[in-house]
Design a protein around this motif. Structure first.
Motif, PDB file in Angstrom:
ATOM      1  N   GLU A 100       0.842  -1.197   0.000  1.00 34.14           N
ATOM      2  CA  GLU A 100       0.000   0.000   0.000  1.00 34.14           C
ATOM      3  C   GLU A 100       0.875   1.244   0.000  1.00 34.14           C
ATOM      4  OE1 GLU A 100      -3.481  -0.298   2.786  1.00 34.14           O
ATOM      5  OE2 GLU A 100      -2.420  -2.140   3.368  1.00 34.14           O
ATOM      6  N   GLN A 103       0.661   7.567  -1.255  1.00 34.31           N
ATOM      7  CA  GLN A 103       0.250   8.580  -2.213  1.00 34.31           C
ATOM      8  C   GLN A 103      -0.797   8.019  -3.168  1.00 34.31           C
ATOM      9  OE1 GLN A 103       1.357  11.649  -2.210  1.00 34.31           O
ATOM     10  NE2 GLN A 103       3.274  11.559  -1.074  1.00 34.31           N
ATOM     11  N   ALA A 104      -1.600   8.884  -3.706  1.00 29.87           N
ATOM     12  CA  ALA A 104      -2.523   8.492  -4.770  1.00 29.87           C
ATOM     13  C   ALA A 104      -1.730   8.223  -6.035  1.00 29.87           C
ATOM     14  CB  ALA A 104      -3.547   9.599  -5.024  1.00 29.87           C
ATOM     15  N   GLN A 139      -1.670  -1.091  -3.930  1.00 28.95           N
ATOM     16  CA  GLN A 139      -2.742  -0.118  -3.809  1.00 28.95           C
ATOM     17  C   GLN A 139      -2.124   1.256  -3.590  1.00 28.95           C
ATOM     18  OE1 GLN A 139      -4.983  -1.660  -0.437  1.00 28.95           O
ATOM     19  NE2 GLN A 139      -6.591  -2.343  -1.811  1.00 28.95           N
ATOM     20  N   ASP A 140      -2.811   2.286  -4.062  1.00 35.30           N
ATOM     21  CA  ASP A 140      -2.328   3.635  -3.788  1.00 35.30           C
ATOM     22  C   ASP A 140      -2.936   4.160  -2.494  1.00 35.30           C
ATOM     23  OD1 ASP A 140      -4.890   4.566  -4.368  1.00 35.30           O
ATOM     24  OD2 ASP A 140      -4.295   5.712  -6.130  1.00 35.30           O
ATOM     25  N   GLY A 141      -2.625   5.407  -2.170  1.00 29.71           N
ATOM     26  CA  GLY A 141      -3.078   6.004  -0.931  1.00 29.71           C
ATOM     27  C   GLY A 141      -4.576   6.181  -0.830  1.00 29.71           C
ATOM     28  N   THR A 142      -5.289   6.059  -1.950  1.00 33.63           N
ATOM     29  CA  THR A 142      -6.756   6.164  -1.916  1.00 33.63           C
ATOM     30  C   THR A 142      -7.418   4.795  -1.808  1.00 33.63           C
ATOM     31  OG1 THR A 142      -7.067   5.997  -4.317  1.00 33.63           O
ATOM     32  CG2 THR A 142      -6.620   8.209  -3.413  1.00 33.63           C
ATOM     33  N   GLY A 143      -6.599   3.733  -1.838  1.00 32.36           N
ATOM     34  CA  GLY A 143      -7.139   2.380  -1.776  1.00 32.36           C
ATOM     35  C   GLY A 143      -7.402   1.783  -3.137  1.00 32.36           C
ATOM     36  N   ALA A 144      -7.094   2.514  -4.202  1.00 29.30           N
ATOM     37  CA  ALA A 144      -7.307   1.988  -5.557  1.00 29.30           C
ATOM     38  C   ALA A 144      -6.297   0.887  -5.863  1.00 29.30           C
ATOM     39  CB  ALA A 144      -7.172   3.117  -6.583  1.00 29.30           C
TER      40      ALA A 144
END
Length: 148
Positions: A100, A103-104, A139-144
């Motif tokens: 994870e 960052q986005a 995953q990025d910082g937004t959970g994507a």
């Protein structure tokens, strides 16, 4: 990665073993969970998971830094899939690793190139993968979900 890495394991009592990494690194107590041991330290499967997750995290960071990118916080969770082999012996059948980023994805340049190559830099996971399947998610910082 350390060239010619070496550890010395010495039994203390029961299933507890002192893991000596060398003069510059603190020793660690390893132990099997109950009912064999007391669970006073990580078991061998924990250490394998830690090695794979740490190496993948370092490889991802290395790949990002090649492009002068900062992932922010970086967290890895590794989980073993345990099953029995044809002789009914417990074995690690697979390892799932979730990485994870802090960052986005939109804030990280060249992320597609990083994701395409970072696993190749991980000596441990690429070696373990020859005998145990390792599934990796990022995953990025937004959970994507970016990979996996």
């Amino acid at each position: 990665m350390s060239e010619n890495a070496s550890v010395t394991i010495t039994r203390q009592s029961g299933y507890q073993f002192l893991v000596d990494f060398g003069a510059a690194i603190p020793q660690m107590l390893a132990d099997e969970p109950a009912p064999l041991g007391l669970g006073a330290g990580p078991a061998p499967d924990h250490m394998l998971l830690a090695a794979v997750a740490n190496c993948l995290s370092a490889s991802l960071l290395f790949s990002l830094q090649k492009f002068k990118q900062d992932p922010g916080a970086l967290k890895a969770t590794a989980t073993a899939e345990v099953g029995r082999n044809e002789n009914k012996r417990l074995r690690i059948m697979g390892i799932n690793v979730k990485l994870e980023l802090g960052q986005a994805a939109a804030d990280i340049e060249h992320l597609d190139r990083v994701l395409a190559q970072f696993e190749e830099f991980c000596t441990v996971s690429m070696s373990v993968r020859q005998g145990i399947a390792i599934n990796v998610q990022v995953q990025d910082g937004t959970g994507a979900l970016l990979k996996g």
